[in-house]
Design an enzyme around this catalytic site. Structure first.
Site, PDB file in Angstrom:
ATOM      1  N   SER A 140       0.827  -1.201   0.000  1.00  0.00           N
ATOM      2  CA  SER A 140       0.000   0.000   0.000  1.00  0.00           C
ATOM      3  C   SER A 140       0.872   1.266   0.000  1.00  0.00           C
ATOM      4  CB  SER A 140      -0.957  -0.033   1.191  1.00  0.00           C
ATOM      5  OG  SER A 140      -1.930   0.964   1.089  1.00  0.00           O
ATOM      6  N   ASP A 237     -10.053  -4.868  -4.325  1.00  0.00           N
ATOM      7  CA  ASP A 237      -9.482  -3.842  -3.457  1.00  0.00           C
ATOM      8  C   ASP A 237     -10.425  -2.639  -3.420  1.00  0.00           C
ATOM      9  OD1 ASP A 237      -7.961  -1.840  -2.227  1.00  0.00           O
ATOM     10  OD2 ASP A 237      -6.088  -2.598  -3.058  1.00  0.00           O
ATOM     11  N   HIS A 267      -7.647  -5.436  -0.335  1.00  0.00           N
ATOM     12  CA  HIS A 267      -6.518  -4.515  -0.231  1.00  0.00           C
ATOM     13  C   HIS A 267      -5.365  -5.064   0.590  1.00  0.00           C
ATOM     14  CE1 HIS A 267      -4.345  -0.763  -0.278  1.00  0.00           C
ATOM     15  NE2 HIS A 267      -4.323  -0.737   1.048  1.00  0.00           N
TER      16      HIS A 267
END
Length: 293
Positions: A140, A237, A267
């Site tokens: 991320s 996601d 995610h």
């Protein structure tokens, strides 16, 4: 004895015959593997002049080493980070996981942190903790930071593995809000981002964090990274759409870029099969780098 040690190290992953083949290959890598299996990382701190100390855990071993960069509001004790440490331990490869300033066990106030400060944290770990060439695994926001690290330290970064890379995404999302909402956030000095990942139902970010992050946008111009890159993204996601990884692949100068889309992936990519995919990808990348040297 080596076979017995390997069986213990890979017990978590034995649900897959293909995973077992990876484990079997690690057995043949010699007595170093037995030493690595017994080795455990311990909590250490990296002192920095005029900056808070960074908490990290390190395994010594072969190169390329692996450095894990966690995401926003995460830390070095995530399932992915611990699984990667076990993987590196089984192969005898070096591994580092750490907490950004103000996060986890590191010193500092998270409310005073910025993308720029966390970028400095990553570079400090590369310069002072990691030894030799490294594969950066960024999750991320950590994927965004790994891009900056690869640009700043090309001699230290052998390859990149991005997991749901959130390059520019906080700024992009903020700029897509209605103008009246943005003005309200600016006046209050705080942006509450809806999330399903905590009990509050939102992440709180200072408005100043977003403004500073604008200085580190990556996707507006060609990205001068030439090393091999693997981008893994879940198609379910709900935080960072998989199209961001597609855009990143187009922007990097490197032609050695693979995009892996996981149809059922979310995610955090923390399910057992998600983590298997990440580790398979790194294992293949290690073998590939050996053929390039």
């Amino acid at each position: 004895m080596a076979a017995a040690a390997s069986a213990g190290a890979w017990a978590l992953w034995r649900g897959s015959s293909s995973w077992s083949s990876v484990a079997a290959r690690s057995v043949s890598r010699g007595s170093l593997q037995q030493l690595a299996y017994r080795q455990k990382s311990s909590l250490s701190f990296l002192s920095q002049p005029d900056r808070p100390a960074l908490a990290y855990r390190k395994l010594k071993g072969k190169n390329p080493g692996i450095v894990f960069l966690p995401g926003l509001n995460s830390n070095m004790n995530s399932q992915k980070a611990i699984a990667l440490e076990e993987f590196c331990k089984s192969l005898g490869h070096a591994f580092v996981r750490f907490d950004y300033t103000g996060c986890g066990s590191s010193e500092g106030n998270i409310k005073e942190c910025t993308v720029g400060k966390w970028r400095k944290d990553v570079l400090a770990v590369l310069d002072e903790v990691a030894e030799g060439p490294q594969i950066l695994v960024g999750s991320s926001l950590g994927g965004w930071l790994m891009l900056h690290a690869a640009i700043a330290r090309p001699e230290k970064v052998a390859a990149l593995v991005g997991v749901a890379v959130a390059a520019d995404y906080l700024v992009t999302t903020f700029n897509q809000l209605p103008i009246e909402v943005r003005k309200e956030i600016e006046e209050k000095g705080e942006w509450k981002i809806p999330t399903n990942h905590n009990e509050d139902g939102f992440y709180s970010l200072p408005y100043s964090f977003i403004k500073e992050a604008e200085n580190h946008l990556s996707l507006n111009n060609p990205i001068p990274i030439t090393c091999p890159i693997k981008l893994i993204h879940g198609m379910k996601d709900e935080d960072v759409p998989w199209q961001v990884s597609m855009q990143l692949a187009e922007r990097v100068v490197s032609t050695d870029v693979d995009i892996i889309l996981r149809k059922a992936g979310h995610h955090r990519m923390k399910e057992k099969d998600d983590i298997k995919l990440i580790v398979y990808t790194i294992d293949d990348l290690i073998d590939k780098l050996k053929t390039l040297t």
